[in-house]
Design a protein around this motif. Structure first.
Motif, PDB file in Angstrom:
ATOM      1  N   GLN A  52      53.215  49.535  68.463  1.00 39.06           N
ATOM      2  CA  GLN A  52      52.930  50.891  68.930  1.00 39.06           C
ATOM      3  C   GLN A  52      51.557  51.336  68.433  1.00 39.06           C
ATOM      4  OE1 GLN A  52      55.068  52.989  71.059  1.00 39.06           O
ATOM      5  NE2 GLN A  52      52.943  53.647  71.208  1.00 39.06           N
ATOM      6  N   THR A  53      51.242  50.987  67.187  1.00 37.83           N
ATOM      7  CA  THR A  53      49.921  51.303  66.640  1.00 37.83           C
ATOM      8  C   THR A  53      48.833  50.578  67.417  1.00 37.83           C
ATOM      9  OG1 THR A  53      50.848  51.612  64.414  1.00 37.83           O
ATOM     10  CG2 THR A  53      48.487  51.209  64.566  1.00 37.83           C
ATOM     11  N   ARG A  54      49.111  49.309  67.778  1.00 40.13           N
ATOM     12  CA  ARG A  54      48.138  48.542  68.559  1.00 40.13           C
ATOM     13  C   ARG A  54      47.909  49.188  69.922  1.00 40.13           C
ATOM     14  NH1 ARG A  54      49.556  42.479  70.182  1.00 40.13           N
ATOM     15  NH2 ARG A  54      49.841  42.315  67.913  1.00 40.13           N
ATOM     16  N   VAL A  55      48.985  49.585  70.594  1.00 40.74           N
ATOM     17  CA  VAL A  55      48.864  50.236  71.909  1.00 40.74           C
ATOM     18  C   VAL A  55      48.088  51.547  71.784  1.00 40.74           C
ATOM     19  CG1 VAL A  55      50.152  51.373  73.756  1.00 40.74           C
ATOM     20  CG2 VAL A  55      50.932  49.165  72.892  1.00 40.74           C
ATOM     21  N   ASN A  56      48.368  52.319  70.734  1.00 39.45           N
ATOM     22  CA  ASN A  56      47.660  53.583  70.519  1.00 39.45           C
ATOM     23  C   ASN A  56      46.161  53.338  70.311  1.00 39.45           C
ATOM     24  OD1 ASN A  56      50.084  54.928  70.717  1.00 39.45           O
ATOM     25  ND2 ASN A  56      50.380  55.127  68.518  1.00 39.45           N
ATOM     26  N   ASN A  57      45.848  52.290  69.538  1.00 38.55           N
ATOM     27  CA  ASN A  57      44.442  51.961  69.292  1.00 38.55           C
ATOM     28  C   ASN A  57      43.754  51.519  70.576  1.00 38.55           C
ATOM     29  OD1 ASN A  57      44.704  52.510  66.568  1.00 38.55           O
ATOM     30  ND2 ASN A  57      45.094  50.391  65.988  1.00 38.55           N
ATOM     31  N   ILE A  58      44.477  50.765  71.416  1.00 33.51           N
ATOM     32  CA  ILE A  58      43.914  50.330  72.697  1.00 33.51           C
ATOM     33  C   ILE A  58      43.675  51.535  73.601  1.00 33.51           C
ATOM     34  CG2 ILE A  58      44.370  49.009  74.805  1.00 33.51           C
ATOM     35  CD1 ILE A  58      45.879  46.965  73.092  1.00 33.51           C
ATOM     36  N   ASP A  59      44.615  52.484  73.602  1.00 30.13           N
ATOM     37  CA  ASP A  59      44.441  53.705  74.393  1.00 30.13           C
ATOM     38  C   ASP A  59      43.179  54.452  73.957  1.00 30.13           C
ATOM     39  OD1 ASP A  59      46.627  53.445  76.069  1.00 30.13           O
ATOM     40  OD2 ASP A  59      47.996  54.507  74.723  1.00 30.13           O
ATOM     41  N   SER A  60      42.967  54.498  72.646  1.00 26.18           N
ATOM     42  CA  SER A  60      41.772  55.166  72.117  1.00 26.18           C
ATOM     43  C   SER A  60      40.507  54.435  72.567  1.00 26.18           C
ATOM     44  CB  SER A  60      41.827  55.220  70.586  1.00 26.18           C
ATOM     45  OG  SER A  60      42.924  55.987  70.144  1.00 26.18           O
ATOM     46  N   GLU A  61      40.588  53.096  72.563  1.00 30.57           N
ATOM     47  CA  GLU A  61      39.432  52.303  72.989  1.00 30.57           C
ATOM     48  C   GLU A  61      39.158  52.500  74.478  1.00 30.57           C
ATOM     49  OE1 GLU A  61      37.825  47.655  72.937  1.00 30.57           O
ATOM     50  OE2 GLU A  61      39.784  48.164  72.082  1.00 30.57           O
ATOM     51  N   ILE A  62      40.224  52.539  75.293  1.00 25.55           N
ATOM     52  CA  ILE A  62      40.070  52.766  76.733  1.00 25.55           C
ATOM     53  C   ILE A  62      39.429  54.136  76.982  1.00 25.55           C
ATOM     54  CG2 ILE A  62      41.349  53.221  78.862  1.00 25.55           C
ATOM     55  CD1 ILE A  62      43.332  51.030  77.991  1.00 25.55           C
ATOM     56  N   ALA A  63      39.875  55.139  76.252  1.00 28.38           N
ATOM     57  CA  ALA A  63      39.309  56.480  76.408  1.00 28.38           C
ATOM     58  C   ALA A  63      37.837  56.489  76.013  1.00 28.38           C
ATOM     59  CB  ALA A  63      40.093  57.476  75.546  1.00 28.38           C
ATOM     60  N   SER A  64      37.525  55.758  74.942  1.00 31.85           N
ATOM     61  CA  SER A  64      36.137  55.688  74.478  1.00 31.85           C
ATOM     62  C   SER A  64      35.243  54.997  75.506  1.00 31.85           C
ATOM     63  CB  SER A  64      36.087  54.934  73.145  1.00 31.85           C
ATOM     64  OG  SER A  64      34.749  54.794  72.688  1.00 31.85           O
ATOM     65  N   ILE A  65      35.746  53.900  76.084  1.00 32.01           N
ATOM     66  CA  ILE A  65      34.981  53.192  77.118  1.00 32.01           C
ATOM     67  C   ILE A  65      34.786  54.090  78.330  1.00 32.01           C
ATOM     68  CG2 ILE A  65      34.982  51.226  78.709  1.00 32.01           C
ATOM     69  CD1 ILE A  65      36.604  49.673  76.603  1.00 32.01           C
ATOM     70  N   GLY A  66      35.842  54.811  78.706  1.00 29.39           N
ATOM     71  CA  GLY A  66      35.743  55.734  79.840  1.00 29.39           C
ATOM     72  C   GLY A  66      34.685  56.794  79.618  1.00 29.39           C
ATOM     73  N   GLU A  67      34.650  57.351  78.411  1.00 30.76           N
ATOM     74  CA  GLU A  67      33.645  58.360  78.083  1.00 30.76           C
ATOM     75  C   GLU A  67      32.237  57.768  78.140  1.00 30.76           C
ATOM     76  OE1 GLU A  67      34.719  59.833  74.272  1.00 30.76           O
ATOM     77  OE2 GLU A  67      36.528  60.870  74.970  1.00 30.76           O
ATOM     78  N   HIS A 132      44.033  45.011  80.334  1.00 27.06           N
ATOM     79  CA  HIS A 132      44.890  43.819  80.390  1.00 27.06           C
ATOM     80  C   HIS A 132      45.557  43.590  79.035  1.00 27.06           C
ATOM     81  CE1 HIS A 132      46.400  39.928  81.600  1.00 27.06           C
ATOM     82  NE2 HIS A 132      45.800  39.358  80.572  1.00 27.06           N
ATOM     83  N   SER A 133      44.780  43.780  77.975  1.00 23.85           N
ATOM     84  CA  SER A 133      45.329  43.637  76.623  1.00 23.85           C
ATOM     85  C   SER A 133      46.421  44.666  76.376  1.00 23.85           C
ATOM     86  CB  SER A 133      44.206  43.799  75.590  1.00 23.85           C
ATOM     87  OG  SER A 133      44.712  43.736  74.276  1.00 23.85           O
ATOM     88  N   LYS A 134      46.216  45.877  76.910  1.00 26.84           N
ATOM     89  CA  LYS A 134      47.233  46.923  76.746  1.00 26.84           C
ATOM     90  C   LYS A 134      48.518  46.539  77.467  1.00 26.84           C
ATOM     91  CE  LYS A 134      48.465  51.682  77.705  1.00 26.84           C
ATOM     92  NZ  LYS A 134      48.098  52.982  78.302  1.00 26.84           N
ATOM     93  N   LEU A 135      48.373  46.010  78.699  1.00 29.57           N
ATOM     94  CA  LEU A 135      49.555  45.602  79.459  1.00 29.57           C
ATOM     95  C   LEU A 135      50.360  44.547  78.708  1.00 29.57           C
ATOM     96  CD1 LEU A 135      48.143  45.403  83.106  1.00 29.57           C
ATOM     97  CD2 LEU A 135      49.771  47.077  82.202  1.00 29.57           C
ATOM     98  N   GLN A 136      49.664  43.589  78.097  1.00 29.96           N
ATOM     99  CA  GLN A 136      50.346  42.544  77.327  1.00 29.96           C
ATOM    100  C   GLN A 136      51.054  43.141  76.116  1.00 29.96           C
ATOM    101  OE1 GLN A 136      46.977  39.839  76.662  1.00 29.96           O
ATOM    102  NE2 GLN A 136      47.947  38.360  78.033  1.00 29.96           N
ATOM    103  N   SER A 137      50.336  43.997  75.396  1.00 28.94           N
ATOM    104  CA  SER A 137      50.918  44.630  74.200  1.00 28.94           C
ATOM    105  C   SER A 137      52.077  45.541  74.574  1.00 28.94           C
ATOM    106  CB  SER A 137      49.850  45.423  73.445  1.00 28.94           C
ATOM    107  OG  SER A 137      48.816  44.573  72.986  1.00 28.94           O
ATOM    108  N   GLN A 138      51.928  46.285  75.669  1.00 29.72           N
ATOM    109  CA  GLN A 138      52.980  47.186  76.116  1.00 29.72           C
ATOM    110  C   GLN A 138      54.231  46.414  76.521  1.00 29.72           C
ATOM    111  OE1 GLN A 138      52.447  50.711  76.217  1.00 29.72           O
ATOM    112  NE2 GLN A 138      54.685  50.697  76.373  1.00 29.72           N
TER     113      GLN A 138
END
Length: 251
Positions: A52-67, A132-138
């Motif tokens: 769950q921590t990994r998924v949360n970190n990936i979400d943060s990274e996705i948001a950062s890339i989007g910004e 893709h990494s998020k999908l695998q982790s999720q």
């Protein structure tokens, strides 16, 4: 703490420690029924938390890339606006020096636009990889959550079925300890802790120790049957009792 009177007979002492053993053995049966489930549940909970921590970190990274992508797109628009501005200024230049200066600024902004496009493209690739990494982790997280739910349900069922009995046995064990001579109780707990099956007091069965199954000599068996002294197995150190006493004592 044991509170047994010191003038109790050997037979009474053996009966007391054997009763304690019978109660503790029933408690052990319940623990065996649970098996490795408590540990498995704890391990799965740790894994779920980590995923769950990994998924949360990936979400943060996705948001950062989007910004970052949005900032590069905005920078490109700014460069486009400047180029249009410079194009208008070219119509009003007074000399070639001003024209060349404006032309260089336009070229710089064109390079900036190309650089922004490259940054957006690279970030887009990184975004796809991260998603893709998020999908695998999720997917792994959901599988672990399902496994955890199943293990918890199995463990909860066992706990529900055995909780009352286990609590009663725990109380009875504490009461039984109070009737065991202090030195004998210390020896019992030490021996019990030495073996995975928790057997510290065992009967003689078929001329053998009920713990390690080594042969007990006839003379030794006779002494055990007389119950005039506490005898331990010379091979495993467990406290020995005759089978008649073992059969008569109930938990």
């Amino acid at each position: 703490m044991a509170t047994v009177a010191k003038d109790f007979s050997i037979e009474e002492k053996l009966t007391a420690v054997l009763t304690l053993q019978k109660i503790d053995s029933k408690r052990d049966e319940i623990k065996t029924l649970k098996g490795e489930l408590p540990m498995e549940v704890n391990d799965l909970e740790d894994e779920v938390e980590g995923l769950q921590t990994r998924v949360n970190n990936i979400d943060s990274e996705i948001a950062s890339i989007g910004e970052y992508i949005e900032s590069r797109k905005a920078a490109k628009k700014e460069a486009e606006a400047l180029i249009k501005k410079y194009e208008k200024q070219q119509d009003n230049v007074k000399n070639s020096r001003e024209f060349e200066a404006i032309t260089k600024e336009m070229e710089m902004q064109e390079l900036e636009m190309k650089l922004c496009d490259k940054h957006v493209k690279d970030a887009g690739v990184r975004m796809q990889e991260t998603q893709h990494s998020k999908l695998q982790s999720q997917s792994l997280l959901e599988a672990k959550q399902e496994a955890l739910a199943a293990k918890k349900e199995e463990l909860d069922k066992i706990i529900k079925e055995t909780e009352k009995e286990e609590n009663e046995l725990t109380k009875n064990s504490e009461k039984a300890k109070e009737k065991v001579e202090e030195r004998l109780l210390t020896a019992y707990e030490r021996i019990r802790a030495s073996y995975r099956n928790g057997l510290a007091v065992v009967p003689v069965l078929r001329d053998s120790c009920g713990g390690c199954f080594n042969i007990i000599p006839p003379q030794r068996q006779a002494e055990i049957h007389q119950r005039k002294k506490i005898i331990v197995c010379e091979h495993c150190g467990r406290i020995l009792v005759d089978n008649d006493l073992n059969e008569s004592v109930k938990a």
